[in-house]
Design a protein around this motif. Sequence first.
Motif, PDB file in Angstrom:
ATOM      1  N   VAL A  74       0.854  -1.183   0.000  1.00 17.57           N
ATOM      2  CA  VAL A  74       0.000   0.000   0.000  1.00 17.57           C
ATOM      3  C   VAL A  74       0.893   1.238   0.000  1.00 17.57           C
ATOM      4  O   VAL A  74       1.583   1.520   0.982  1.00 17.57           O
ATOM      5  CB  VAL A  74      -0.936   0.017   1.224  1.00 17.57           C
ATOM      6  N   ALA A  75       0.900   1.955  -1.101  1.00 19.55           N
ATOM      7  CA  ALA A  75       1.690   3.174  -1.219  1.00 19.55           C
ATOM      8  C   ALA A  75       0.922   4.347  -0.616  1.00 19.55           C
ATOM      9  O   ALA A  75      -0.286   4.478  -0.837  1.00 19.55           O
ATOM     10  CB  ALA A  75       2.006   3.461  -2.686  1.00 19.55           C
ATOM     11  N   CYS A  76       1.612   5.176   0.153  1.00 17.24           N
ATOM     12  CA  CYS A  76       0.986   6.351   0.754  1.00 17.24           C
ATOM     13  C   CYS A  76       1.454   7.613   0.028  1.00 17.24           C
ATOM     14  O   CYS A  76       2.653   7.842  -0.116  1.00 17.24           O
ATOM     15  CB  CYS A  76       1.332   6.454   2.236  1.00 17.24           C
ATOM     16  N   ALA A  77       0.501   8.398  -0.421  1.00 18.20           N
ATOM     17  CA  ALA A  77       0.810   9.693  -1.030  1.00 18.20           C
ATOM     18  C   ALA A  77       0.629  10.759   0.041  1.00 18.20           C
ATOM     19  O   ALA A  77      -0.486  10.985   0.522  1.00 18.20           O
ATOM     20  CB  ALA A  77      -0.118   9.957  -2.206  1.00 18.20           C
ATOM     21  N   THR A  78       1.722  11.409   0.442  1.00 14.65           N
ATOM     22  CA  THR A  78       1.622  12.487   1.426  1.00 14.65           C
ATOM     23  C   THR A  78       1.168  13.746   0.706  1.00 14.65           C
ATOM     24  O   THR A  78       1.894  14.303  -0.124  1.00 14.65           O
ATOM     25  CB  THR A  78       2.964  12.719   2.133  1.00 14.65           C
ATOM     26  N   VAL A  79      -0.054  14.162   0.989  1.00 10.80           N
ATOM     27  CA  VAL A  79      -0.651  15.288   0.275  1.00 10.80           C
ATOM     28  C   VAL A  79      -0.623  16.531   1.155  1.00 10.80           C
ATOM     29  O   VAL A  79      -0.440  16.457   2.365  1.00 10.80           O
ATOM     30  CB  VAL A  79      -2.099  14.956  -0.152  1.00 10.80           C
ATOM     31  N   GLU A  80      -0.826  17.667   0.531  1.00 12.07           N
ATOM     32  CA  GLU A  80      -0.843  18.941   1.240  1.00 12.07           C
ATOM     33  C   GLU A  80      -2.224  19.556   1.158  1.00 12.07           C
ATOM     34  O   GLU A  80      -2.865  19.535   0.105  1.00 12.07           O
ATOM     35  CB  GLU A  80       0.201  19.898   0.644  1.00 12.07           C
ATOM     36  N   ALA A  81      -2.677  20.121   2.272  1.00 18.44           N
ATOM     37  CA  ALA A  81      -4.018  20.697   2.329  1.00 18.44           C
ATOM     38  C   ALA A  81      -4.096  22.044   1.601  1.00 18.44           C
ATOM     39  O   ALA A  81      -5.171  22.450   1.172  1.00 18.44           O
ATOM     40  CB  ALA A  81      -4.455  20.869   3.766  1.00 18.44           C
ATOM     41  N   ARG A  82      -2.955  22.741   1.480  1.00 20.44           N
ATOM     42  CA  ARG A  82      -2.905  24.064   0.829  1.00 20.44           C
ATOM     43  C   ARG A  82      -3.909  25.024   1.475  1.00 20.44           C
ATOM     44  O   ARG A  82      -4.589  25.811   0.796  1.00 20.44           O
ATOM     45  CB  ARG A  82      -3.169  23.960  -0.670  1.00 20.44           C
ATOM     46  N   GLY A  83      -3.993  24.965   2.787  1.00 21.32           N
ATOM     47  CA  GLY A  83      -4.884  25.860   3.516  1.00 21.32           C
ATOM     48  C   GLY A  83      -6.291  25.346   3.684  1.00 21.32           C
ATOM     49  O   GLY A  83      -7.076  25.906   4.456  1.00 21.32           O
ATOM     50  N   ARG A  84      -6.647  24.285   2.973  1.00 25.19           N
ATOM     51  CA  ARG A  84      -7.996  23.735   3.081  1.00 25.19           C
ATOM     52  C   ARG A  84      -8.132  22.892   4.347  1.00 25.19           C
ATOM     53  O   ARG A  84      -7.171  22.304   4.827  1.00 25.19           O
ATOM     54  CB  ARG A  84      -8.308  22.836   1.875  1.00 25.19           C
ATOM     55  N   THR A  85      -9.351  22.802   4.856  1.00 29.38           N
ATOM     56  CA  THR A  85      -9.657  21.919   5.976  1.00 29.38           C
ATOM     57  C   THR A  85     -10.244  20.637   5.426  1.00 29.38           C
ATOM     58  O   THR A  85     -11.141  20.668   4.576  1.00 29.38           O
ATOM     59  CB  THR A  85     -10.662  22.580   6.932  1.00 29.38           C
ATOM     60  N   PHE A  86      -9.741  19.491   5.902  1.00 30.16           N
ATOM     61  CA  PHE A  86     -10.265  18.207   5.462  1.00 30.16           C
ATOM     62  C   PHE A  86     -10.855  17.459   6.655  1.00 30.16           C
ATOM     63  O   PHE A  86     -10.243  17.405   7.722  1.00 30.16           O
ATOM     64  CB  PHE A  86      -9.176  17.351   4.811  1.00 30.16           C
ATOM     65  N   TRP A  87     -12.029  16.872   6.455  1.00 32.52           N
ATOM     66  CA  TRP A  87     -12.655  16.037   7.478  1.00 32.52           C
ATOM     67  C   TRP A  87     -13.708  15.170   6.800  1.00 32.52           C
ATOM     68  O   TRP A  87     -14.396  15.626   5.882  1.00 32.52           O
ATOM     69  CB  TRP A  87     -13.313  16.907   8.554  1.00 32.52           C
ATOM     70  N   GLU A  88     -13.827  13.903   7.240  1.00 34.45           N
ATOM     71  CA  GLU A  88     -14.887  13.051   6.717  1.00 34.45           C
ATOM     72  C   GLU A  88     -16.116  13.164   7.611  1.00 34.45           C
ATOM     73  O   GLU A  88     -16.027  13.530   8.777  1.00 34.45           O
ATOM     74  CB  GLU A  88     -14.455  11.572   6.675  1.00 34.45           C
ATOM     75  N   LEU A  89     -17.264  12.795   7.055  1.00 33.78           N
ATOM     76  CA  LEU A  89     -18.486  12.770   7.839  1.00 33.78           C
ATOM     77  C   LEU A  89     -18.666  11.343   8.361  1.00 33.78           C
ATOM     78  O   LEU A  89     -19.131  10.455   7.645  1.00 33.78           O
ATOM     79  CB  LEU A  89     -19.691  13.202   6.989  1.00 33.78           C
ATOM     80  N   ASN A  90     -18.281  11.124   9.605  1.00 38.37           N
ATOM     81  CA  ASN A  90     -18.371   9.811  10.220  1.00 38.37           C
ATOM     82  C   ASN A  90     -19.533   9.697  11.203  1.00 38.37           C
ATOM     83  O   ASN A  90     -20.123   8.628  11.349  1.00 38.37           O
ATOM     84  CB  ASN A  90     -17.069   9.495  10.976  1.00 38.37           C
ATOM     85  N   ASN A  91     -19.853  10.800  11.879  1.00 42.89           N
ATOM     86  CA  ASN A  91     -20.874  10.815  12.924  1.00 42.89           C
ATOM     87  C   ASN A  91     -21.726  12.080  12.768  1.00 42.89           C
ATOM     88  O   ASN A  91     -21.302  13.049  12.123  1.00 42.89           O
ATOM     89  CB  ASN A  91     -20.217  10.833  14.316  1.00 42.89           C
ATOM     90  N   PRO A  92     -22.932  12.097  13.348  1.00 43.77           N
ATOM     91  CA  PRO A  92     -23.750  13.317  13.282  1.00 43.77           C
ATOM     92  C   PRO A  92     -23.012  14.558  13.786  1.00 43.77           C
ATOM     93  O   PRO A  92     -23.244  15.669  13.281  1.00 43.77           O
ATOM     94  CB  PRO A  92     -24.953  12.982  14.169  1.00 43.77           C
ATOM     95  N   GLU A  93     -22.113  14.360  14.752  1.00 44.83           N
ATOM     96  CA  GLU A  93     -21.353  15.504  15.293  1.00 44.83           C
ATOM     97  C   GLU A  93     -20.432  16.137  14.257  1.00 44.83           C
ATOM     98  O   GLU A  93     -19.949  17.265  14.451  1.00 44.83           O
ATOM     99  CB  GLU A  93     -20.519  15.048  16.496  1.00 44.83           C
TER     100      GLU A  93
END
Length: 265
Positions: free
Chosen positions: A226-245
């Motif tokens: 499994v190759a991992c690509a280290t990415v940059e957010a470039r100021g963006r916020t990243f988050w997945e929707l896992n829970n209602p919170e």
Amino acid sequence: METLCLIPARYASSRYPGKPLVPLEQPGGGTKSLIEMTWETAMAVPGLTRVMVATDDDRIAGAARGFGAEVVMTPAACRNGTERCAAALEVLDARPDIVVNLQGDAPLTPPWFVTDTVAALRADPGAAMATPVLAMEEATLAAFRADRAAGRVGGTTAVIGRGGRALYFSKEVLPYGAAPGAAFHHVGLYAYRPHGLAAYMAAPPCDIEDREGLEQLRFLHEGLGVACATVEARGRTFWELNNPEDVPRIEDALRRNAMIKEKDV
């Protein structure tokens, strides 16, 4: 190279039933469903040959067709997004070189996360799969730890070895005691070689996969790179929707990301 992007989505999520159809407030007003936002994310990625929503649910399929997405129906028995992608590939006439799995709960994924992940897979001929990771800043690391302290299963962390190959993924915050910049947030995105998907499907689910609830651990358990690509957010916020919170977190991130885009213009 032909690159097929599949967006696996199911209604019967154990943590958040109906999650793909959850409405999210948009910065300019109005709402869009989680699945529509994820589809728009995929459509903005250059170099993809085809984008499809893969689901087993008529409600999701109807909503997806309503906003213009192409849909492939898959069995309800699929246990995770990777199995759903493999099932979709079996019923399609397409024979792509690379299959991208953009999971339906990640509408904040920037387009370059996808292109960087595909590039990482192409650059590592021995890897069966590639996936992006993001070095966590202080606020994200604090959010991960807050989820765990509250007993919520939130985002996923990755531990990476020499050469950029994954060593492990966990719902715990790993490595223990990591400072900001030394812990990696695993992004819900995969790029597979078709033979890697076939090898995954030929293997039974493993104990660590079941315990963590992380499909990618079956690749590691079977010795598939499994190759991992280290990415940059470039100021963006990243988050997945896992829970209602996570809904207010994502809506807040959408507003902040929109402001960043305006400044760029």
